[in-house]
Write a protein that holds these residues in place. Sequence first.
Motif, mmCIF file in Angstrom:
data_model
loop_
_atom_site.group_PDB
_atom_site.id
_atom_site.type_symbol
_atom_site.label_atom_id
_atom_site.label_comp_id
_atom_site.label_asym_id
_atom_site.label_seq_id
_atom_site.Cartn_x
_atom_site.Cartn_y
_atom_site.Cartn_z
ATOM 1 N N TYR A 118 0.833 -1.208 0.000
ATOM 2 C CA TYR A 118 0.000 0.000 0.000
ATOM 3 C C TYR A 118 0.866 1.256 0.000
ATOM 4 O O TYR A 118 0.556 2.230 -0.694
ATOM 5 N N ARG A 119 1.948 1.238 0.732
ATOM 6 C CA ARG A 119 2.830 2.404 0.760
ATOM 7 C C ARG A 119 3.451 2.647 -0.614
ATOM 8 O O ARG A 119 3.575 3.790 -1.053
ATOM 9 N N LYS A 120 3.806 1.560 -1.305
ATOM 10 C CA LYS A 120 4.317 1.699 -2.675
ATOM 11 C C LYS A 120 3.234 2.242 -3.597
ATOM 12 O O LYS A 120 3.489 3.109 -4.440
ATOM 13 N N LEU A 121 2.017 1.725 -3.436
ATOM 14 C CA LEU A 121 0.894 2.188 -4.247
ATOM 15 C C LEU A 121 0.675 3.682 -4.068
ATOM 16 O O LEU A 121 0.497 4.433 -5.042
ATOM 17 N N LEU A 122 0.710 4.137 -2.829
ATOM 18 C CA LEU A 122 0.497 5.551 -2.534
ATOM 19 C C LEU A 122 1.581 6.411 -3.173
ATOM 20 O O LEU A 122 1.288 7.470 -3.746
ATOM 21 N N ARG A 123 2.816 5.965 -3.120
ATOM 22 C CA ARG A 123 3.905 6.732 -3.732
ATOM 23 C C ARG A 123 3.725 6.841 -5.247
ATOM 24 O O ARG A 123 3.945 7.911 -5.831
ATOM 25 N N HIS A 124 3.338 5.736 -5.879
ATOM 26 C CA HIS A 124 3.126 5.774 -7.331
ATOM 27 C C HIS A 124 1.950 6.685 -7.689
ATOM 28 O O HIS A 124 2.007 7.414 -8.690
ATOM 29 N N MET A 125 0.888 6.647 -6.890
ATOM 30 C CA MET A 125 -0.257 7.528 -7.140
ATOM 31 C C MET A 125 0.155 8.984 -7.030
ATOM 32 O O MET A 125 -0.211 9.829 -7.863
ATOM 33 N N GLN A 126 0.915 9.320 -6.001
ATOM 34 C CA GLN A 126 1.365 10.701 -5.807
ATOM 35 C C GLN A 126 2.259 11.161 -6.949
ATOM 36 O O GLN A 126 2.112 12.274 -7.477
ATOM 37 N N SER A 127 3.180 10.303 -7.372
ATOM 38 C CA SER A 127 4.075 10.668 -8.472
ATOM 39 C C SER A 127 3.310 10.827 -9.774
ATOM 40 O O SER A 127 3.570 11.755 -10.554
ATOM 41 N N MET A 128 2.368 9.942 -10.010
ATOM 42 C CA MET A 128 1.553 10.024 -11.221
ATOM 43 C C MET A 128 0.748 11.313 -11.249
ATOM 44 O O MET A 128 0.665 11.997 -12.273
ATOM 45 N N MET A 129 0.175 11.655 -10.120
ATOM 46 C CA MET A 129 -0.623 12.880 -10.025
ATOM 47 C C MET A 129 0.219 14.119 -10.340
ATOM 48 O O MET A 129 -0.237 15.030 -11.052
ATOM 49 N N GLU A 130 1.440 14.158 -9.848
ATOM 50 C CA GLU A 130 2.294 15.328 -10.026
ATOM 51 C C GLU A 130 2.710 15.539 -11.481
ATOM 52 O O GLU A 130 3.014 16.664 -11.895
ATOM 53 N N LEU A 131 2.691 14.472 -12.283
ATOM 54 C CA LEU A 131 3.194 14.555 -13.649
ATOM 55 C C LEU A 131 2.113 14.500 -14.722
ATOM 56 O O LEU A 131 2.370 14.829 -15.879
ATOM 57 N N VAL A 143 7.147 8.213 -18.200
ATOM 58 C CA VAL A 143 7.278 8.100 -16.744
ATOM 59 C C VAL A 143 5.911 7.861 -16.110
ATOM 60 O O VAL A 143 5.759 7.014 -15.208
ATOM 61 N N VAL A 144 4.909 8.610 -16.577
ATOM 62 C CA VAL A 144 3.546 8.426 -16.052
ATOM 63 C C VAL A 144 3.064 7.010 -16.326
ATOM 64 O O VAL A 144 2.468 6.357 -15.451
ATOM 65 N N LEU A 145 3.329 6.502 -17.522
ATOM 66 C CA LEU A 145 2.934 5.127 -17.838
ATOM 67 C C LEU A 145 3.634 4.129 -16.923
ATOM 68 O O LEU A 145 3.044 3.115 -16.532
ATOM 69 N N PHE A 148 1.690 4.166 -13.793
ATOM 70 C CA PHE A 148 0.388 3.556 -14.059
ATOM 71 C C PHE A 148 0.491 2.029 -14.035
ATOM 72 O O PHE A 148 -0.298 1.345 -13.370
ATOM 73 N N PHE A 149 1.474 1.474 -14.748
ATOM 74 C CA PHE A 149 1.620 0.021 -14.786
ATOM 75 C C PHE A 149 2.054 -0.528 -13.423
ATOM 76 O O PHE A 149 1.655 -1.640 -13.040
ATOM 77 N N ALA A 150 2.844 0.227 -12.687
ATOM 78 C CA ALA A 150 3.228 -0.209 -11.344
ATOM 79 C C ALA A 150 2.001 -0.293 -10.437
ATOM 80 O O ALA A 150 1.860 -1.234 -9.643
ATOM 81 N N ILE A 151 1.105 0.683 -10.567
ATOM 82 C CA ILE A 151 -0.134 0.688 -9.778
ATOM 83 C C ILE A 151 -0.977 -0.538 -10.112
ATOM 84 O O ILE A 151 -1.476 -1.244 -9.216
ATOM 85 N N LEU A 152 -1.139 -0.816 -11.416
ATOM 86 C CA LEU A 152 -1.920 -1.988 -11.817
ATOM 87 C C LEU A 152 -1.279 -3.267 -11.286
ATOM 88 O O LEU A 152 -1.978 -4.180 -10.825
ATOM 89 N N GLY A 153 0.037 -3.342 -11.361
ATOM 90 C CA GLY A 153 0.717 -4.528 -10.866
ATOM 91 C C GLY A 153 0.459 -4.768 -9.391
ATOM 92 O O GLY A 153 0.204 -5.907 -8.963
ATOM 93 N N ILE A 154 0.501 -3.703 -8.593
ATOM 94 C CA ILE A 154 0.243 -3.834 -7.151
ATOM 95 C C ILE A 154 -1.202 -4.243 -6.898
ATOM 96 O O ILE A 154 -1.489 -5.153 -6.106
#
Length: 286
Positions: A118-131, A143-145, A148-154
């Motif tokens: 979940y902590r990894k998911l949150l970091r990816h969401m935050q980074s995706m949002m910023e870009l 980078v956004v993709l 995105f794929f990291a989020i789906l994987g989690i």
Amino acid sequence: MKIVHEIVQTAPHLPFKYYLHDESTRVEVAPHWHQGVEVNMLIEGMPLKFVTDGVTHEYVPGDVWVVNSRAVHSASGFDNGGWREFGFIIDADFMAENYPDLPSVELRLHGAVAAASYRKLLRHMQSMMELVDATADPAIRLVVLGHFFAILGILFSDYKHGKVAVAVNDNAGLVDTMMGAIMQRYAEPITGRSLAEEFHVSLTTVNNQFNDAIQMPISRYIRLVRLLNARKMLLGTDQPVNYVASACGFSGDKTLTRNFKQWKGVTPSVYRARYARFHEKDTNRC
């Protein structure tokens, strides 16, 4: 202002649509559904009420949650609640091509959990949002993709659960079309039989398809959509119960009261008094 659904942004060459609500946005999203899976994150602000298929969740900053395909959902919160909220809706065709088992699974995530994933998911969401607003730049888009794929994987590794398999020849187009008609016309005297006749299929076929897609017959889905909208009117307006009943497709206040009590265990009037807007969370399932 009543929002029918999320006001989303599109970007070329990305398999999702996204939205970013800022503190000036009033969160008041009416019950609706998507073909695609929706992933949301509350960044800051006051608690947000989010209803999915009749179950209310209250989200606070730091929460990420998922809405599965075709799940009816809505959102509401205090005016001037200081929100920042980010979310995206995954393209249904993209998911069908890249994850063909999606109809047999569902994602269950309703806010923060104590897990490294979940902590990894949150970091990816935050980074995706910023870009995400800068994806006109091909390098940033890549980078956004990646996020995105990291989020789906989690999500599909750690928050996936199987559905009960039903032997039905899938006709998602029929279900989606009929769900859209119900969402638009729930105030009218429609029934499963009348819709089956309108779409030139048997009621048995319709019920088989709805049971396969969303685990309920069409009559229950129509009832749920009407009840969800009635609930929203009860908590968001001062209209009398008989007006709410008529506006939401019930034949009268007695019919609404009977169905509402079966759904929530109390009458509409008691529910309105007990769950005065934003005062208390309702977690009763439909």
